[in-house]
Write an enzyme that holds these catalytic residues in place. Structure first.
Site, PDB file in Angstrom:
ATOM      1  N   ARG A   1     -22.916 -55.460  13.061  1.00 20.62           N
ATOM      2  CA  ARG A   1     -22.509 -56.195  11.856  1.00 20.62           C
ATOM      3  C   ARG A   1     -21.954 -57.547  12.287  1.00 20.62           C
ATOM      4  O   ARG A   1     -20.956 -57.613  13.005  1.00 20.62           O
ATOM      5  CB  ARG A   1     -21.458 -55.376  11.097  1.00 20.62           C
ATOM      6  CG  ARG A   1     -20.989 -55.966   9.779  1.00 20.62           C
ATOM      7  CD  ARG A   1     -19.970 -55.039   9.132  1.00 20.62           C
ATOM      8  NE  ARG A   1     -19.521 -55.541   7.832  1.00 20.62           N
ATOM      9  CZ  ARG A   1     -18.502 -56.387   7.664  1.00 20.62           C
ATOM     10  NH1 ARG A   1     -17.824 -56.818   8.733  1.00 20.62           N
ATOM     11  NH2 ARG A   1     -18.165 -56.795   6.450  1.00 20.62           N
TER      12      ARG A   1
ATOM     13  N   LYS B   1     -13.853 -61.353  15.663  1.00 17.48           N
ATOM     14  CA  LYS B   1     -12.545 -60.718  15.505  1.00 17.48           C
ATOM     15  C   LYS B   1     -11.480 -61.413  16.365  1.00 17.48           C
ATOM     16  O   LYS B   1     -11.773 -62.060  17.371  1.00 17.48           O
ATOM     17  CB  LYS B   1     -12.630 -59.220  15.873  1.00 17.48           C
ATOM     18  CG  LYS B   1     -13.490 -58.385  14.921  1.00 17.48           C
ATOM     19  CD  LYS B   1     -12.764 -58.088  13.633  1.00 17.48           C
ATOM     20  CE  LYS B   1     -13.644 -57.370  12.597  1.00 17.48           C
ATOM     21  NZ  LYS B   1     -13.961 -55.990  12.953  1.00 17.48           N
TER      22      LYS B   1
END
Length: 511
Positions: A486, A451
């Site tokens: 994830r 991210k």
């Protein structure tokens, strides 16, 4: 941390509630069965326990819940799902146990009659006491009433000695007493510290995970004891514009090859997404999403390597979720938790698959707006908003035992918010526990992989260079209680997960 001790450390709340309730609220009905003692007042809140150990136990639960709804019993909350060893008569199959909170206009004996009719219609006959049964439905509490008749005793007389009844009963409560009725239920327990004290003295959370009682999530025709190890979810993006690997796996051949690689590296779940949810991503239609998804989903499900693995579909469209589940997808992963499609929750309820509900404000085009990034206490507010999504899902018919929670790292969050969440997962669980212990026990998924906030911290503008930072984030999350991670880079994160799990196991042995 034992969540119950947080409340019991200042016992005035329970004790005060008990005294007030005993003096003011709890009504006692001692009578033979007679319509003169039926309660035909406004809706009464009730607790009903469920048990099954014959046939398809989970299907028995689903059928019983449907029949209850059709009979004037409006279910508002579900406990977790437990597989338990048989009690009293031990030479019989293991049970599934849970409980629900509901609202009904039925009087207590009317309610008893409805539940007994459901039991008979589902094939329960006399049999031996405490013996095998396709379904067992017991009234644990009925409003603020203590009832004694030759047919019905409320509270149920053997609640207090049965961990397999107490565990799902506790799930239906929050650490904060939310109504006079719940205060009354505490006062009716046999312990001076209410239901929390009684559960603690039975053994409380220390009983869960042992051979006699396992908290489980039903998936792919088996019961997943998800707390035993951290599961790794590998990401398969079929989009041309995803922030990390957009365009790499749009062909079926490339997608299947990548899945094969992730499985060989140790992935437990493959999460397939055909719609980009990066900030400012344009939304495509459900039809276009299905065109991208279905050929790959079908090919992946046919892979021999997938036999023991799970497939989730990352979508916020109910039509996509429905079609994917029909094709064989095992989970629905919804970044909006039902907020972007008004039909999603009802659809998920009908699909009977686990549902990943993620925290996000707005949609991908607005989630990083100034208004959506305003938090005074990010962990507390994420917990509150996630609980609201769980409440909506349960009222739509999705039981708590099928819900997985995701705090939404990178969605409607600044860098500092993401860091607070990664280090504050126990706070999120404890905040949710104030309102629902069942929701606080749900599996927790985190998705920090590659991210932008990791790039900002480490000065790594290229998403593919953020794997070491991802591993650090995943490690922090696992130590904070994450159950599923994830990730894009499966191989390196699987190694990190194994080390974290080994350390957690060693710590539990020492304790």
């Amino acid at each position: 941390m034992n969540l119950f001790k947080k409340l019991l450390s200042t016992k005035h709340g329970i004790i005060g509630a008990q005294k007030y309730c005993r003096a003011t609220f709890c009504s006692i009905l001692h009578s033979a069965v007679d319509h003169s003692v039926e309660v035909h007042s406004p809706d009464q809140e009730v607790v009903i326990a469920l048990g099954s150990n014959v046939g398809d136990r989970l299907n028995n639960f689903n059928q019983a819940l449907q029949l209850m709804r059709k009979s004037g019993i409006h279910i508002t909350k579900h406990g977790c799902l437990y597989e338990t060893a048989p009690a009293y008569v031990t030479d019989q199959p293991r049970f599934l146990n849970s409980a629900v909170r509901a609202v009904t206009k039925l009087g207590p004996h009317e309610l008893l009659g409805v539940l007994k009719t459901i039991e008979r219609n589902m094939g329960r006959s006399g049999g031996i006491r405490y013996g095998p049964r396709p379904i067992d439905l017991d009234i644990l509490f009925y409003g603020k009433y203590q009832i004694g008749s030759d047919k019905l005793t409320v509270p149920h007389e053997r609640i207090w000695e049965r961990p397999f009844v107490m565990a799902p009963l506790m799930d239906l409560l929050g650490l904060v007493i939310d109504s006079d009725t719940v205060a009354c239920w505490h006062s009716l327990s046999t312990d001076s510290d209410g239901l929390f004290g009684l559960w603690d003295k039975l053994g409380g959370e220390s009983l869960i995970g042992k051979e006699g009682m396992k908290r489980v999530l039903p998936i792919r025709n088996h019961l997943w004891e998800w707390s035993k190890k951290t599961s790794v979810m590998g990401i398969l993006n079929l989009t041309p514009d995803s922030f990390s690997d957009g365009g790499k796996f749009v062909s079926v051949q490339n997608a299947v090859s990548h899945v094969r690689s992730m499985i060989s590296e140790g992935a437990d779940i493959i999460d397939i997404g055909a719609q980009s949810t990066r900030p400012m991503a344009s939304r495509i239609s459900a039809e276009e999403e299905l065109d991208r998804l279905i050929p790959v989903l079908e090919a992946v499900l046919e892979m021999p390597e997938m036999e023991e693995k799970l497939v989730s579909v990352d979508t916020f469209y109910s039509d996509v979720a429905s079609e994917a589940a029909k094709k064989g997808a095992h989970l629905v992963n919804d970044v909006s938790a039902g907020q972007l499609d008004p039909n999603m929750l009802k659809m998920v309820a009908s699909l009977d698959v686990p549902y990943i509900a993620m925290h996000m404000r707005g949609d991908p085009t607005t989630m990083q707006s100034r208004d959506n990034l305003q938090y005074s206490d990010v962990c507390s507010q994420v917990a509150s908003e996630l609980f609201s999504r769980v409440k909506d899902a349960e009222l739509s018919g999705v039981p708590a035992w099928r819900i997985i929670l995701d705090p939404g790292i990178g969605f409607s969050k600044k860098t500092e918010h993401n860091l607070d969440i990664l280090t504050g997962l126990p706070v999120i669980r404890s905040e949710i526990a104030k309102r629902s212990l069942a929701a606080s026990h749900a599996p927790l998924l985190i998705g920090p992989s590659r991210k932008r906030f990791l790039g900002e911290i480490c000065n790594r503008p290229a998403a593919g260079e953020r794997d070491p930072a991802t591993i650090a984030s995943v490690t922090a999350g696992i130590f904070g209680g994450a159950n599923i991670v994830r990730v894009h880079n499966v191989r390196d994160n699987v190694d990190a997960v194994k080390v974290c799990d080994a350390m957690l196991k060693e710590r539990s042995i020492q304790l």
